[in-house]
Design a protein around this motif. Structure first.
Motif, short mmCIF file in Angstrom:
data_model
loop_
_atom_site.label_atom_id
_atom_site.label_comp_id
_atom_site.label_asym_id
_atom_site.label_seq_id
_atom_site.Cartn_x
_atom_site.Cartn_y
_atom_site.Cartn_z
N ASP A 273 -9.99 19.91 -9.55
CA ASP A 273 -9.89 18.47 -9.31
C ASP A 273 -8.61 18.07 -8.58
N LEU A 274 -7.81 19.07 -8.12
CA LEU A 274 -6.56 18.78 -7.44
C LEU A 274 -6.56 19.37 -6.03
N GLU A 275 -6.06 18.61 -5.07
CA GLU A 275 -6.01 19.07 -3.69
C GLU A 275 -4.64 18.73 -3.09
N VAL A 276 -3.93 19.74 -2.60
CA VAL A 276 -2.66 19.51 -1.92
C VAL A 276 -2.95 19.11 -0.48
N VAL A 277 -2.55 17.88 -0.12
CA VAL A 277 -2.90 17.36 1.21
C VAL A 277 -1.75 17.45 2.21
N GLY A 278 -0.59 17.93 1.76
CA GLY A 278 0.52 18.07 2.69
C GLY A 278 1.79 18.51 2.00
N GLU A 279 2.76 18.97 2.81
CA GLU A 279 4.07 19.39 2.31
C GLU A 279 5.14 18.77 3.19
N ALA A 280 6.21 18.30 2.55
CA ALA A 280 7.32 17.69 3.29
C ALA A 280 8.64 18.31 2.83
N PRO A 281 9.54 18.64 3.78
CA PRO A 281 10.82 19.23 3.43
C PRO A 281 11.92 18.20 3.16
N ASP A 282 11.61 16.92 3.37
CA ASP A 282 12.59 15.87 3.12
C ASP A 282 11.87 14.54 2.94
N GLY A 283 12.62 13.53 2.49
CA GLY A 283 12.01 12.24 2.20
C GLY A 283 11.45 11.53 3.40
N THR B 72 11.32 7.30 -2.58
CA THR B 72 10.50 6.65 -3.60
C THR B 72 10.53 5.14 -3.43
N ARG B 73 11.72 4.60 -3.23
CA ARG B 73 11.88 3.15 -3.06
C ARG B 73 11.06 2.66 -1.86
N ARG B 74 11.09 3.40 -0.78
CA ARG B 74 10.37 2.98 0.43
C ARG B 74 8.86 3.13 0.26
N ILE B 75 8.42 4.14 -0.46
CA ILE B 75 6.98 4.31 -0.71
C ILE B 75 6.44 3.13 -1.50
N VAL B 76 7.19 2.74 -2.54
CA VAL B 76 6.78 1.60 -3.37
C VAL B 76 6.82 0.31 -2.56
N ALA B 77 7.91 0.12 -1.80
CA ALA B 77 8.07 -1.12 -1.02
C ALA B 77 6.98 -1.27 0.03
N ALA B 78 6.46 -0.14 0.50
CA ALA B 78 5.42 -0.19 1.52
C ALA B 78 4.05 -0.55 0.93
N GLY B 79 3.98 -0.65 -0.38
CA GLY B 79 2.72 -1.01 -1.03
C GLY B 79 1.77 0.15 -1.23
N ARG C 203 1.43 7.48 -6.72
CA ARG C 203 2.35 7.56 -7.85
C ARG C 203 3.35 8.67 -7.57
N VAL C 204 4.62 8.40 -7.82
CA VAL C 204 5.66 9.39 -7.55
C VAL C 204 6.08 10.08 -8.84
N MET D 126 13.45 6.37 -11.21
CA MET D 126 12.53 5.60 -12.04
C MET D 126 12.67 4.11 -11.75
N LYS D 127 13.94 3.64 -11.60
CA LYS D 127 14.15 2.24 -11.25
C LYS D 127 13.59 1.93 -9.87
N ALA D 128 13.60 2.93 -8.99
CA ALA D 128 13.08 2.74 -7.64
C ALA D 128 11.56 2.66 -7.62
N GLY D 129 10.93 3.05 -8.73
CA GLY D 129 9.48 2.95 -8.79
C GLY D 129 8.74 4.23 -9.13
N ALA D 130 9.48 5.31 -9.44
CA ALA D 130 8.82 6.56 -9.82
C ALA D 130 8.07 6.36 -11.13
N SER D 131 6.96 7.05 -11.27
CA SER D 131 6.12 6.90 -12.45
C SER D 131 6.45 7.89 -13.55
N GLY D 132 7.36 8.81 -13.29
CA GLY D 132 7.72 9.78 -14.30
C GLY D 132 8.51 10.91 -13.68
N PHE D 133 8.85 11.89 -14.48
CA PHE D 133 9.57 13.03 -13.94
C PHE D 133 9.18 14.29 -14.67
N LEU D 134 9.51 15.42 -14.05
CA LEU D 134 9.14 16.73 -14.59
C LEU D 134 10.22 17.72 -14.23
#
Length: 217
Positions: free
Chosen positions: A26-36, A66-73, A77-78, A94-102
């Motif tokens: 049920d999981l699919e990796v759709v891309g990889e990024a080396p930076d924000g 994370t902040r920019r992803i959330v601001a863009a609407g 989930r981060v 988390m304050k920037a809008g992340a949904s959790g951490f691991l």
């Protein structure tokens, strides 16, 4: 099928996560990024459900990304990745809008479960550690003599549910403590988030601490 984007400046880390996630039906990796910065581009082009986001990266760090992803609407989930279980960067994310951490060294089954949980948006990750993060880094507000102004729009029951959410409890645990049906609790949580204009339970927990509605300890 849940779509996942990997964002980490270490290629070996991304390869390891991809190997684990690709084994799940049920999981699919759709891309990889080396930076924000690259992550922002891929989020716009691939519309992932979950972004696994490292914190410290070149070009653009995970907090600002994370902040920019959330601001863009974006509906993505981060899920913030960290090597520490008490990290000021994680709280900032988390304050920037992340949904959790691991933690990066979390076992395989925890990574998979975390992705699914964040996608659902119905539970805090590692609630005890998340609560310690909030308690450690939140600016302590003055003692409250009543309901904080930011929470006056909530009913008494909704405030009661918010208090349990801030403690890191799941819907099932809240239902047991308050002698309510789990579906009823889910409805209350949804109303709390809607009234307060919040994305998820993590932001609700942060707000509860920052307003002094819930106190550390």
């Amino acid at each position: 099928m849940l779509r996942v984007l990997l964002c980490d400046d270490q290629e070996m880390v991304r390869a390891g996560f991809r190997l684990i996630l690709d084994l799940e039906d049920d999981l699919e990796v759709v891309g990889e990024a080396p930076d924000g910065s690259r992550a922002l581009d891929l989020v716009a082009r691939t519309s992932p459900d979950v972004v696994l986001m490292d914190v410290q990266m070149p070009v653009l760090d995970g907090i600002e990304a994370t902040r920019r992803i959330v601001a863009a609407g974006s509906t993505a989930r981060v899920l913030v990745l960290t090597t520490f279980d008490l990290d000021a960067y994680v709280y900032a994310a988390m304050k920037a809008g992340a949904s959790g951490f691991l933690l990066k060294d979390a076992p395989r089954e925890q990574l998979v479960a975390a992705v699914r949980m964040v996608a659902r948006g119905d539970a805090l990750l590692a609630p005890a550690v998340t609560r310690r993060l909030i308690e450690a880094y939140v600016s302590q507000p003055p003692p409250q003599t009543g309901v904080p102004a930011a929470l006056e729009c909530l009913s008494e029951r909704e405030r009661e549910v918010l208090r349990h959410v801030a403690r890191g409890q799941s819907n099932a645990e809240i239902a047991a403590d308050l002698f309510l049906g789990e579906a009823t609790v889910k409805t209350h949580v949804a109303r709390v988030l809607a009234k307060l204009g919040l994305r998820d339970r993590v932001q609700a927990a942060v707000l509860a601490y920052e307003t002094g509605f819930v106190r550390p300890g």
